[in-house]
Write a protein that holds these residues in place. Sequence first.
Motif, mmCIF file in Angstrom:
data_model
loop_
_atom_site.group_PDB
_atom_site.id
_atom_site.type_symbol
_atom_site.label_atom_id
_atom_site.label_comp_id
_atom_site.label_asym_id
_atom_site.label_seq_id
_atom_site.Cartn_x
_atom_site.Cartn_y
_atom_site.Cartn_z
ATOM 1 N N GLU A 86 0.844 -1.201 0.000
ATOM 2 C CA GLU A 86 0.000 0.000 0.000
ATOM 3 C C GLU A 86 0.871 1.239 0.000
ATOM 4 N N GLY A 87 0.385 2.265 -0.664
ATOM 5 C CA GLY A 87 1.103 3.529 -0.717
ATOM 6 C C GLY A 87 1.091 4.071 -2.126
ATOM 7 N N CYS A 88 1.451 5.322 -2.246
ATOM 8 C CA CYS A 88 1.404 5.969 -3.555
ATOM 9 C C CYS A 88 2.520 7.009 -3.623
ATOM 10 N N THR A 89 3.152 7.103 -4.761
ATOM 11 C CA THR A 89 4.141 8.148 -4.984
ATOM 12 C C THR A 89 3.526 9.165 -5.950
ATOM 13 N N PRO A 90 3.808 10.441 -5.789
ATOM 14 C CA PRO A 90 3.193 11.451 -6.655
ATOM 15 C C PRO A 90 3.567 11.262 -8.126
ATOM 16 N N LYS A 91 2.578 11.438 -8.987
ATOM 17 C CA LYS A 91 2.821 11.356 -10.429
ATOM 18 C C LYS A 91 2.837 12.769 -11.000
ATOM 19 N N PHE A 92 3.418 12.900 -12.173
ATOM 20 C CA PHE A 92 3.529 14.176 -12.860
ATOM 21 C C PHE A 92 2.939 14.038 -14.255
ATOM 22 N N VAL A 93 2.322 15.110 -14.719
ATOM 23 C CA VAL A 93 1.756 15.119 -16.057
ATOM 24 C C VAL A 93 2.910 15.202 -17.053
ATOM 25 N N VAL A 94 2.901 14.295 -18.014
ATOM 26 C CA VAL A 94 3.938 14.257 -19.036
ATOM 27 C C VAL A 94 3.266 14.295 -20.404
ATOM 28 N N LYS A 95 3.910 14.966 -21.343
ATOM 29 C CA LYS A 95 3.383 15.068 -22.701
ATOM 30 C C LYS A 95 4.522 14.771 -23.665
ATOM 31 N N VAL A 96 4.207 14.022 -24.728
ATOM 32 C CA VAL A 96 5.175 13.762 -25.785
ATOM 33 C C VAL A 96 4.612 14.349 -27.072
ATOM 34 N N LYS A 97 5.408 15.205 -27.709
ATOM 35 C CA LYS A 97 4.994 15.815 -28.971
ATOM 36 C C LYS A 97 6.172 15.793 -29.929
ATOM 37 N N ASP A 98 5.975 15.154 -31.075
ATOM 38 C CA ASP A 98 7.025 15.035 -32.091
ATOM 39 C C ASP A 98 8.322 14.467 -31.510
ATOM 40 N N GLY A 99 8.188 13.487 -30.620
ATOM 41 C CA GLY A 99 9.349 12.828 -30.032
ATOM 42 C C GLY A 99 9.989 13.568 -28.871
ATOM 43 N N GLN A 100 9.482 14.753 -28.551
ATOM 44 C CA GLN A 100 10.014 15.551 -27.436
ATOM 45 C C GLN A 100 9.165 15.308 -26.193
ATOM 46 N N VAL A 101 9.818 15.108 -25.047
ATOM 47 C CA VAL A 101 9.134 14.873 -23.774
ATOM 48 C C VAL A 101 9.056 16.194 -23.010
ATOM 49 N N PHE A 102 7.861 16.508 -22.499
ATOM 50 C CA PHE A 102 7.623 17.731 -21.742
ATOM 51 C C PHE A 102 7.002 17.393 -20.393
ATOM 52 N N LEU A 103 7.318 18.203 -19.385
ATOM 53 C CA LEU A 103 6.629 18.154 -18.102
ATOM 54 C C LEU A 103 5.935 19.486 -17.882
ATOM 55 N N ASP A 104 4.819 19.446 -17.145
ATOM 56 C CA ASP A 104 4.096 20.663 -16.796
ATOM 57 C C ASP A 104 4.992 21.517 -15.902
ATOM 58 N N ALA A 105 5.284 22.738 -16.328
ATOM 59 C CA ALA A 105 6.219 23.617 -15.621
ATOM 60 C C ALA A 105 5.756 23.949 -14.207
ATOM 61 N N THR A 106 4.465 24.192 -14.034
ATOM 62 C CA THR A 106 3.939 24.527 -12.709
ATOM 63 C C THR A 106 4.081 23.341 -11.770
ATOM 64 N N GLN A 107 3.723 22.159 -12.250
ATOM 65 C CA GLN A 107 3.858 20.951 -11.433
ATOM 66 C C GLN A 107 5.319 20.686 -11.095
ATOM 67 N N LEU A 108 6.187 20.831 -12.066
ATOM 68 C CA LEU A 108 7.611 20.581 -11.861
ATOM 69 C C LEU A 108 8.166 21.481 -10.754
ATOM 70 N N ALA A 109 7.685 22.712 -10.691
ATOM 71 C CA ALA A 109 8.181 23.681 -9.707
ATOM 72 C C ALA A 109 7.557 23.527 -8.323
ATOM 73 N N SER A 110 6.336 22.947 -8.242
ATOM 74 C CA SER A 110 5.644 22.995 -6.957
ATOM 75 C C SER A 110 5.084 21.669 -6.440
ATOM 76 N N HIS A 111 4.907 20.665 -7.277
ATOM 77 C CA HIS A 111 4.254 19.419 -6.881
ATOM 78 C C HIS A 111 5.174 18.563 -6.003
ATOM 79 N N ALA A 112 4.705 18.208 -4.825
ATOM 80 C CA ALA A 112 5.384 17.286 -3.902
ATOM 81 C C ALA A 112 6.781 17.770 -3.516
ATOM 82 N N THR A 113 6.984 19.066 -3.430
ATOM 83 C CA THR A 113 8.301 19.591 -3.063
ATOM 84 C C THR A 113 8.596 19.429 -1.573
#
Length: 135
Positions: A86-113
Amino acid sequence: MSEANWTPICRVEDIPVLGSRRVARDAGLDVAIFRNDQDEVFALLDRCPHKGGPLSQGIVFGTSVACPLHNWTIGLCTGQAAAPDEGCTPKFVVKVKDGQVFLDATQLASHATDLTRPIAGPTRRVLSPLPLGEG
């Protein structure tokens, strides 16, 4: 979300198949970006919910990763530990466009810090010195 909210991380082929890359953050633990054998990409905090093991060092299989410390199975889509664990680790929104991987900038800066990695090992105790002649 507009394009301005996405931070480019790497290309899909820069992530090893059945492996991961770590993304350092200014605050908080790193984010682990995973790639499975279907070239699907996932992002989780690089911390197992069990004892804080570095998930980025685990083995990816299907849509899960095995924690390298105690072999817990963590779902890459949800961050949830597989039963009976039991338990969960925080996930992050990820997007792939034209082979490039992106993370949500707001989440990257503030999520689970606020989460930290547990310190393993025995508790450090300071012992009083023994009086002379009693050691």
